[in-house]
Design a protein around this motif. Structure first.
Motif, PDB file in Angstrom:
ATOM      1  N   UNK B 126     -58.542 -25.871-105.620  1.00  0.00           N
ATOM      2  CA  UNK B 126     -59.907 -25.435-105.988  1.00  0.00           C
ATOM      3  C   UNK B 126     -60.798 -25.480-104.753  1.00  0.00           C
ATOM      4  N   UNK B 130     -62.517 -22.333-103.008  1.00  0.00           N
ATOM      5  CA  UNK B 130     -63.983 -22.284-102.968  1.00  0.00           C
ATOM      6  C   UNK B 130     -64.499 -22.203-101.533  1.00  0.00           C
ATOM      7  N   UNK B 139     -71.726 -26.467-104.581  1.00  0.00           N
ATOM      8  CA  UNK B 139     -71.109 -25.544-105.542  1.00  0.00           C
ATOM      9  C   UNK B 139     -69.616 -25.850-105.696  1.00  0.00           C
ATOM     10  N   UNK B 143     -67.717 -26.892-109.109  1.00  0.00           N
ATOM     11  CA  UNK B 143     -66.509 -26.194-109.568  1.00  0.00           C
ATOM     12  C   UNK B 143     -65.376 -27.184-109.843  1.00  0.00           C
ATOM     13  N   UNK B 146     -65.984 -28.847-113.103  1.00  0.00           N
ATOM     14  CA  UNK B 146     -65.751 -27.926-114.221  1.00  0.00           C
ATOM     15  C   UNK B 146     -64.259 -27.664-114.426  1.00  0.00           C
ATOM     16  N   UNK B 147     -63.544 -27.461-113.324  1.00  0.00           N
ATOM     17  CA  UNK B 147     -62.118 -27.151-113.429  1.00  0.00           C
ATOM     18  C   UNK B 147     -61.307 -28.362-113.913  1.00  0.00           C
ATOM     19  N   UNK B 149     -62.369 -30.869-115.843  1.00  0.00           N
ATOM     20  CA  UNK B 149     -63.149 -31.643-116.827  1.00  0.00           C
ATOM     21  C   UNK B 149     -62.282 -32.399-117.829  1.00  0.00           C
ATOM     22  N   UNK B 150     -61.115 -31.829-118.172  1.00  0.00           N
ATOM     23  CA  UNK B 150     -60.246 -32.526-119.114  1.00  0.00           C
ATOM     24  C   UNK B 150     -59.741 -33.825-118.497  1.00  0.00           C
ATOM     25  N   UNK B 227     -60.994 -23.631-122.296  1.00  0.00           N
ATOM     26  CA  UNK B 227     -60.774 -22.191-122.386  1.00  0.00           C
ATOM     27  C   UNK B 227     -59.737 -21.740-121.372  1.00  0.00           C
ATOM     28  N   UNK B 228     -58.983 -22.686-120.847  1.00  0.00           N
ATOM     29  CA  UNK B 228     -57.890 -22.382-119.894  1.00  0.00           C
ATOM     30  C   UNK B 228     -58.337 -21.557-118.780  1.00  0.00           C
TER      31      UNK B 228
END
Lengths: 217, 228
Positions: B126, B130, B139, B143, B146-147, B149-150, B227-228
Motif C-alpha cells: 500500500x 501510494x 494520505x 490509506x 482504511x486498507x 481496517x479489519x 467491501x474487499x
C-alpha cells in the motif's frame, strides 16, 4: 531530463548500483534490462525518491510517478481504484477500456488475476500527469495480448504528455516495441546502451545472448 | 456453579448497583479506547509508513511504554492532578474522567505500537503504491488505515480489552467510590478482599460476557462494511 552522475547505492559492504554517467532525454522511452539483482529496481526507486542514494547525483523532474513491481488492489471496484488518484470517472472508464478491463469495471479489484491487476495498476498511474514515468516490469504478469495493450497505453501516454518513460523489463518484446533506447545493467553497472535492435543482435552482451541463443537447461 | 448462579441472579432481574457499575465501566472503557485510537492509530500509521531520523528510538520508547505498569500510570496521573499538582485546579481526581485519562496514558502506546508494527509489515505494498502515485505522508497513512481496517480492529479490541480489564490505575485515580467511580474490576477486587470469592467470580463472568459481546459486535460491523 534525467541526469545521473557517479550514482552509487550500497547496502552494507555490497554495492548494488554504480553508475558513472547516464541520462534520459525529455520524451524518451528507455528500457532497463539485466539479470535479477543487476540494479534496475534500485535505480527506479532512487529516481522515484523511495530510497536514498549512497553517493552521486540523480537529477529528476519534479513530478514523478512510479509503478512498483508488486501490484496492489485497493478496496472497492476497478473504477474506484483509479479515481482514488483524483482522476474523474470518465478518465477511469477510458483507461479501463484502453487496457482491456472495461468488462470488469464493476468488479472488486481484489478479485482480479495477476495480469489484470497489473494492467489496473498501470491504469492508476496513467490517470495522473507526470514529467517522469517509472515502471518496474510493467508486463511481467501479462500474457501476449495484455502486454500489447500495456505497450500501446505507455506509448499513448508518452505521446500525450511528452514525458520521459523509464521501465525495467525482462521482456525483449517490451524493449523492442516500446523503447527508443535499451540500457543493459550488470552488477549495478551499464553493460550496454543503445537501440533495442542493436543490443539484441549483439551476441557479446550476456543479457541479449539469453534470448538470441535460445533456452538450454 | 455457585458463581454462575449468582451471575445469573445479578443479571435477571438486573441489580441496580451492578447496572451502574457496568455503565461506569463501559463509559470509561469506550472513552479511553476512542481517545487512544484517535491519537494512536494516525500516529502508528505515520510511524509505520514513513522513514525519518529518530524512528528507531521512537519505536523503542513506544515499546517501552507499552509495558508501562498500570500502577505507575495511576501514580503519574495522580501526582499531576492531585490538589498540589500542575492540574490540581481542574479538581478531576476521583472522577470517571480522570480514570479515562489514566487509561489513555496506558493504552495509547499499545495502539500506536501495534498499529505501527502492523502498517510497517503488512502495508508495504500500500505504501509503495501510494508513494509511487505521489500521495502525501498523511494520505498514505489514511490509506493504510482504511486498507487494513479489519486487522486494525484487533488493535482496537486489544486496547478495549486492556482498558476494561485494568484495575491498578483506575483504583488509584478513581478511588473505587460506590455509585461514583466503582468499575467491574475494582468491584471484583473489593469482593475478593471481603472474602466473597464466588460473588467476585460472578462479576468476573459478567465482565467476560461484556467483553465477548463488544468483540462480537465489532467483528460484525467490520464484516458488514468489508467491501474487499
Amino acid at each position: 531530463m534525467v541526469e545521473i552522475k557517479g550514482l552509487k547505492k550500497r547496502y552494507g559492504e555490497r554495492t548494488v548500483l554504480d553508475l558513472d554517467e547516464l541520462s534520459f532525454s525529455d520524451g524518451e522511452t528507455v528500457a532497463l534490462a539485466g539479470a535479477n539483482g543487476s540494479g534496475k529496481t534500485t535505480l527506479l526507486r532512487i529516481l522515484a525518491g523511495l530510497i536514498e542514494k549512497s553517493e552521486g547525483t540523480a537529477k529528476a523532474p519534479g513530478s514523478v510517478l512510479y509503478l512498483p513491481q508488486q501490484s496492489y488492489a485497493f478496496r472497492g471496484d476497478l473504477v474506484r481504484n483509479i479515481t482514488i488518484t483524483g482522476a474523474g470517472k470518465q478518465t477511469a472508464v477510458e483507461l479501463l477500456e484502453k487496457l482491456g478491463l472495461s468488462h470488469l469495471s464493476g468488479k472488486k479489484a481484489k478479485s482480479l488475476s495477476g495480469g489484470e491487476l497489473q494492467r489496473l495498476s498501470l491504469c492508476r498511474v496513467l490517470a495522473k500527469k507526470s514529467e517522469l514515468l517509472l515502471l518496474d516490469e510493467p508486463t511481467s504478469a501479462c500474457d501476449a495480448n495484455g502486454a500489447a495493450l500495456v505497450i500501446r497505453a505507455i506509448r499513448d501516454y508518452r505521446d500525450s504528455c511528452g514525458c520521459t518513460v523509464v521501465m525495467s523489463t525482462h521482456s525483449p518484446m517490451l524493449a523492442v516495441n516500446a523503447a527508443d533506447r535499451l540500457v543493459v545493467l550488470e552488477n549495478g553497472k551499464v553493460e550496454a546502451n543503445g537501440t533495442p535492435e542493436d543490443i539484441l543482435s549483439n551476441p557479446g552482451i550476456q543479457w541479449a545472448k539469453t534470448f538470441t541463443a535460445g533456452w538450454k537447461i | 456453579m455457585e458463581s454462575f448462579r449468582q451471575a445469573f441472579e445479578l443479571l435477571f432481574p438486573p441489580d441496580r448497583e451492578l447496572l451502574q457499575i457496568i455503565g461506569v465501566t463501559m463509559r470509561m472503557s469506550f472513552v479511553s479506547t476512542l481517545v487512544s485510537c484517535l491519537i494512536g492509530l494516525p500516529l502508528g500509521a505515520l510511524i509505520g509508513s514513513k522513514n525519518f531520523r529518530g524512528k528507531s528510538f521512537l519505536k523503542k520508547l513506544i515499546h517501552t511504554l507499552m509495558g508501562l505498569p498500570p500502577v505507575v500510570a495511576g501514580l503519574i496521573v495522580y501526582s499531576l492532578f492531585t490538589h498540589y499538582g500542575p492540574f490540581g485546579r481542574l479538581d478531576m481526581l476521583f472522577t470517571v474522567e480522570i480514570m479515562s485519562v489514566a487509561q489513555v496514558l496506558l493504552i495509547t502506546p499499545v495502539v500506536t505500537g501495534l498499529s505501527s508494527s502492523f502498517i510497517e509489515t503488512s502495508s508495504k505494498p500500500v505504501i509503495e503504491t501510494a508513494r509511487g502515485l505521489g500521495f502525501s505522508g498523511f494520505r498514505t497513512a489514511r490509506l493504510c488505515i482504511n486498507e487494513g481496517r479489519a486487522s486494525l480492529l484487533s488493535v482496537v479490541l486489544n486496547a478495549f480489552g486492556r482498558s476494561i480489564a485494568e484495575v491498578g490505575a483506575v483504583s488509584i485515580v478513581g478511588g473505587n467510590i460506590q455509585w461514583k467511580t466503582r468499575v467491574m474490576t475494582t468491584a471484583i477486587m473489593l469482593e475478593t478482599n471481603k472474602g466473597k470469592f464466588s460473588f467476585a467470580l460472578a462479576l468476573g463472568i459478567i465482565l467476560l460476557m461484556i467483553a465477548f459481546a463488544v468483540n462480537a459486535l465489532a467483528s460484525f460491523i467490520v464484516r458488514e462494511n468489508a467491501d474487499g
